[in-house]
Scaffold this active site. Structure first.
Site, PDB file in Angstrom:
ATOM      1  N   ASP A   1      44.827  -0.010  62.443  1.00  0.00           N
ATOM      2  CA  ASP A   1      43.867   0.840  61.742  1.00  0.00           C
ATOM      3  C   ASP A   1      42.893   1.440  62.756  1.00  0.00           C
ATOM      4  O   ASP A   1      42.336   0.724  63.593  1.00  0.00           O
ATOM      5  CB  ASP A   1      43.104   0.022  60.694  1.00  0.00           C
ATOM      6  CG  ASP A   1      42.344   0.910  59.730  1.00  0.00           C
ATOM      7  OD1 ASP A   1      42.930   1.283  58.704  1.00  0.00           O
ATOM      8  OD2 ASP A   1      41.172   1.225  60.015  1.00  0.00           O
ATOM      9  N   ILE A   2      42.688   2.763  62.684  1.00  0.00           N
ATOM     10  CA  ILE A   2      41.788   3.432  63.619  1.00  0.00           C
ATOM     11  C   ILE A   2      40.345   3.042  63.324  1.00  0.00           C
ATOM     12  O   ILE A   2      39.916   3.027  62.164  1.00  0.00           O
ATOM     13  CB  ILE A   2      41.937   4.959  63.533  1.00  0.00           C
ATOM     14  CG1 ILE A   2      43.363   5.382  63.867  1.00  0.00           C
ATOM     15  CG2 ILE A   2      40.964   5.658  64.471  1.00  0.00           C
ATOM     16  CD1 ILE A   2      43.601   6.872  63.775  1.00  0.00           C
TER      17      ILE A   2
ATOM     18  N   GLU B   1      44.660   6.302  57.801  1.00  0.00           N
ATOM     19  CA  GLU B   1      44.675   5.974  59.228  1.00  0.00           C
ATOM     20  C   GLU B   1      45.308   4.624  59.502  1.00  0.00           C
ATOM     21  O   GLU B   1      45.074   4.022  60.552  1.00  0.00           O
ATOM     22  CB  GLU B   1      43.255   6.020  59.797  1.00  0.00           C
ATOM     23  CG  GLU B   1      42.297   4.994  59.231  1.00  0.00           C
ATOM     24  CD  GLU B   1      41.533   5.463  57.997  1.00  0.00           C
ATOM     25  OE1 GLU B   1      40.428   4.957  57.779  1.00  0.00           O
ATOM     26  OE2 GLU B   1      42.050   6.334  57.268  1.00  0.00           O
TER      27      GLU B   1
END
Length: 251
Positions: A115-116, A158
């Site tokens: 996950d960004i 994301e």
């Protein structure tokens, strides 16, 4: 029918010619069999004549059929890619991931969720076009690191995931740390932003369902974010203690 189309569709000109010959031979055999049934063995034409007659009649139809099957196969492959590939990152999507990973992981196999960090800030500060470019660059960053270990898929937003079938924990740790360290993203002409990721890995020690592995890896991502982000947390799980172990406070 899909398998028939895939098998029959010509791959190139040589394959087209070979399959055309096979089709014509089948037509010749069927024409000879029809002659045998209609006129009997004593009055039927010889096979060569029946084959020649069938070829003359069937050649255009067989050629057209092969061209049509080839076109249908191309459409079929295009629809499959559209249904199973994320248009932005060109990675497989959640549908592909859930259909091409085992429902139960064996000992030593793992699922990685990525996950960004602070992705909303990129969208808010630089716009959604920059956010899209960031996702595409992130996909390339992860795919390059996981090359040979597993296929990365975009699960939505994301969040990305990968099934790791054969990697040892040392290799997973190295890959997870490299992914979480992130990359330099050119958000604007003169502004470079360091984009990092939180990574969670669920490793099955005695076997684990894919659903539980995703839950565990997601929980590990949250622990990574709670611990400061830009880090990888690996959780080795058993069937009974997998999720319970992650519910403890992060260190």
């Amino acid at each position: 029918m899909e398998r028939f189309v895939r098998f029959t569709a010509p791959r190139d000109k040589i394959d087209f010619a070979a399959k055309l010959v096979v089709f014509l031979f089948i037509c010749g055999v069927l024409n000879d069999l029809r002659d045998l049934v209609m006129d009997g063995p004593l009055h039927k034409n010889d096979f060569l004549k029946n084959f020649t007659d069938a070829t003359f009649t069937a050649l255009p139809m067989c050629s057209f059929s092969l061209l049509l099957i080839g076109h249908l196969n191309g459409l079929q492959e295009r629809l499959y890619k559209q249904a199973n590939r994320d248009a932005l990152t060109r990675l497989p999507n959640r549908r592909w991931f859930m259909g091409n990973t085992p429902e139960r992981l064996r000992a030593g196999q793992a699922l990685m969720v990525i996950d960004i960090d602070h992705f909303k800030r990129i969208n808010d500060q630089f716009g959604h076009d920059a956010g899209d470019r960031c996702l595409a660059q992130m996909a390339a960053h992860v795919a390059d690191i996981l090359d040979g270990m597993g296929t990365c898929a975009r699960m939505g937003g994301e969040e990305f995931a990968s099934f790791l079938a054969h990697a040892d924990q040392g290799t997973m740790r190295d890959a997870g740390d490299r992914i979480s360290a992130g990359f330099d993203f050119v958000a604007e002409d003169t502004q470079i932003v360091r984009v990092t990721m939180s990574v969670g890995v669920a490793v099955a020690s005695k076997g684990l369902t894919r659903l539980d592995a995703l839950r565990i890896a997601d929980a590990a991502v949250y622990r990574a974010k709670a611990g400061g982000r830009a880090r990888c947390i690996i959780h080795v799980s058993t069937d009974d203690t997998a999720i319970a172990g992650l519910m403890q406070p992060a260190e």
